[in-house]
Scaffold this active site. Structure first.
Site, short mmCIF file in Angstrom:
data_model
loop_
_atom_site.label_atom_id
_atom_site.label_comp_id
_atom_site.label_asym_id
_atom_site.label_seq_id
_atom_site.Cartn_x
_atom_site.Cartn_y
_atom_site.Cartn_z
N HIS A 59 0.88 -1.24 -0.04
CA HIS A 59 0.11 0.09 -0.08
C HIS A 59 0.92 1.37 0.02
CE1 HIS A 59 -4.02 1.93 1.72
NE2 HIS A 59 -3.14 2.81 0.91
N GLU A 133 -7.28 1.16 -4.64
CA GLU A 133 -7.81 1.86 -3.35
C GLU A 133 -8.72 2.86 -3.88
OE1 GLU A 133 -5.41 4.30 -0.68
OE2 GLU A 133 -6.54 3.62 1.00
N HIS A 197 -12.05 2.13 4.24
CA HIS A 197 -12.96 3.43 3.99
C HIS A 197 -14.29 3.00 3.99
CE1 HIS A 197 -9.49 6.20 2.88
NE2 HIS A 197 -9.19 5.15 2.65
N ARG A 229 -20.29 -2.04 22.77
CA ARG A 229 -21.77 -2.37 22.33
C ARG A 229 -21.77 -2.46 20.81
NH1 ARG A 229 -23.22 -0.99 27.62
NH2 ARG A 229 -23.48 1.35 26.65
N ASP A 250 3.33 4.99 11.75
CA ASP A 250 4.14 6.04 11.96
C ASP A 250 3.97 6.91 13.11
OD1 ASP A 250 1.58 7.03 11.58
OD2 ASP A 250 1.88 8.47 9.98
N ASP A 276 1.60 3.58 3.07
CA ASP A 276 0.66 4.60 2.58
C ASP A 276 1.40 5.79 2.33
OD1 ASP A 276 -1.85 5.19 1.73
OD2 ASP A 276 -2.70 5.63 3.80
N LEU A 309 -6.20 13.35 7.77
CA LEU A 309 -4.71 12.99 7.49
C LEU A 309 -4.64 12.22 5.88
CD1 LEU A 309 -3.88 10.85 10.65
CD2 LEU A 309 -2.39 12.45 9.65
N ALA A 310 -3.41 12.37 5.09
CA ALA A 310 -3.48 12.17 3.93
C ALA A 310 -2.49 11.20 3.57
CB ALA A 310 -3.64 13.50 2.99
#
Ligand SMILES: [Zn+2]
Length: 389
Positions: A59, A133, A197, A229, A250, A276, A309-310
């Site tokens: 990835h 992805e 996702h 739950r 990271d 990633d 976050l990207a």
């Protein structure tokens, strides 16, 4: 080519002082002690450093100013060289959510570059194929993916992508009925399917696993939290031994305590380190383009201007180091998360992921304490080296 005087990590244990003979791209022999001087002219004295199977990153989007979505052989080759410098011996170039045209172009570039590189002397990590992805994700958990372009799986779009025979891993949100045909179609073709996702509840996630999903994309990120739950996706992927979990180690994407928890649950075969990594990896802080938007990198952390976050700016050697520090166990114990588990996840365990006779001679020589990469070999060819002390 012969590597001698190395501490060698094999599936059955660590050889304190061993040697590996590579021939025609494969591991031809492995032994303990001093090798017979007639075995090979070409020798490397590893000076007691640790020899591991090369890292496999399933990835990874880009590095060094380039990205898979550039859809050019030059970008993919540059990524290959960069990853080789960080101990990676094979990778899946990973696409983002984008238009049909742009994803098609990226997949075609990956296919032609993979095939061209296979005929050449390696200069970096081997391009094994694509990790698709998106775009069949859930916009509610879209993260940094382009929300306007997230859609549901249409056979007219997706089948030609599968027909390219380049996708090895496909990340989707399984809670949409429209996406479910794709799970079974991929499984029938030997493409690994990953839950990603996603906003799936427990029952939806369980049914996805029953349909053949065996992988979890950047586990904990872009999915609902684990609640006692409402266990949701995590309640399924953590519990089920059939599922391997990707992790971005990271220490920004996932808290160290959750990393330790994941290891306790999934060790040794169910955890896969990924980076990633994005275009900005290996470059200084700044603003970097992604499709029509911009990613801001500050202190090495990549975010959209809105704060999501990207991806990361991790390299595999740093991911391995941080994971090792977080778990507090030596690399000799943790190594499957860097290679073997990824190879098995994408049905390449028969060729890659361990140091065994007959496997591809994809190897990395590191300092066991710092995970500094000294040498990387891809198919027995050195693609990176630094002088050993
Ligand atoms: Zn990604």
């Amino acid at each position: 080519m012969l590597i001698e005087n190395a501490r060698i990590v094999t599936p059955t244990g660590v050889m304190a002082r061993g040697w590996v003979l590579c021939r025609e791209g494969k591991i031809a022999a492995i032994g303990e002690g001093t090798p017979n001087p007639t075995l090979s002219q070409e020798r490397l004295n590893a000076k007691g450093e640790l020899l591991l199977p090369g890292f496999i990153d399933v990835h990874v989007h880009g590095s060094d100013g380039v990205d898979t979505m550039d859809a050019t052989p030059e970008s993919l080759r540059q990524m290959s060289r960069f990853y080789g410098q960080h101990g990676v011996t094979s990778f899946l170039a990973t696409t983002w959510t984008d238009t049909q045209e742009r994803i098609s172009a990226a997949l075609e570039a990956i296919r032609s570059t993979r095939d061209a590189m296979a005929l050449e002397e390696p200069q970096g990590a081997q391009l094994l194929g694509a990790h698709l992805e998106g775009p069949y994700l859930n916009p509610v958990k879209g993260g940094a993916q382009n929300l306007d372009l997230i859609r549901q799986a249409d056979p007219i779009e997706a089948l030609p992508w599968l027909d390219l025979d380049v996708i090895r891993l496909l990340s989707l949100a399984p809670e949409f009925a429209e996406n479910q045909w794709l799970i079974e179609t991929c499984v029938a073709r030997g493409i690994t399917v990953s839950i990603a996702h996603t906003d799936a509840n427990y029952e939806e996630a369980l049914s996805a696993i029953q349909q053949g999903v065996t992988h979890s994309t950047h586990t904990f990120n872009a999915m609902p939290p684990l609640l006692h739950r409402e266990p949701a996706v995590l309640g399924v992927v953590l519990n089920d031994r059939r599922v391997r979990c990707e992790l971005i180690a990271d220490l920004v994407h996932v808290h160290p305590a959750m990393i330790r928890l994941l290891w306790q649950i999934k060790k040794p075969d169910g955890l896969i380190l990924i980076t990633d990594a994005i275009r900005a990896t290996g470059l200084p802080d700044g603003d970097y383009p992604v499709d029509t938007r911009v990613i801001q990198v500050r202190e090495g952390i990549a975010r959209l201007p809105e704060g999501a976050l990207a991806g990361s700016t991790l390299t595999m050697d740093r991911a391995v180091y941080r994971f090792m520090q977080t778990i507090g166990e030596p690399l000799e114990m943790l190594w499957p998360v860097t290679s073997r588990n990824a190879a098995n996840a994408i049905h390449m365990g028969h060729r890659k992921g361990t140091i065994e006779i007959g496997k591809d001679a994809d190897l990395v020589l590191v300092n066991a304490q710092t995970v500094t990469v000294h040498w990387t070999w891809v198919g027995g060819t050195p693609v990176y080296s630094t002088p050993l002390e």
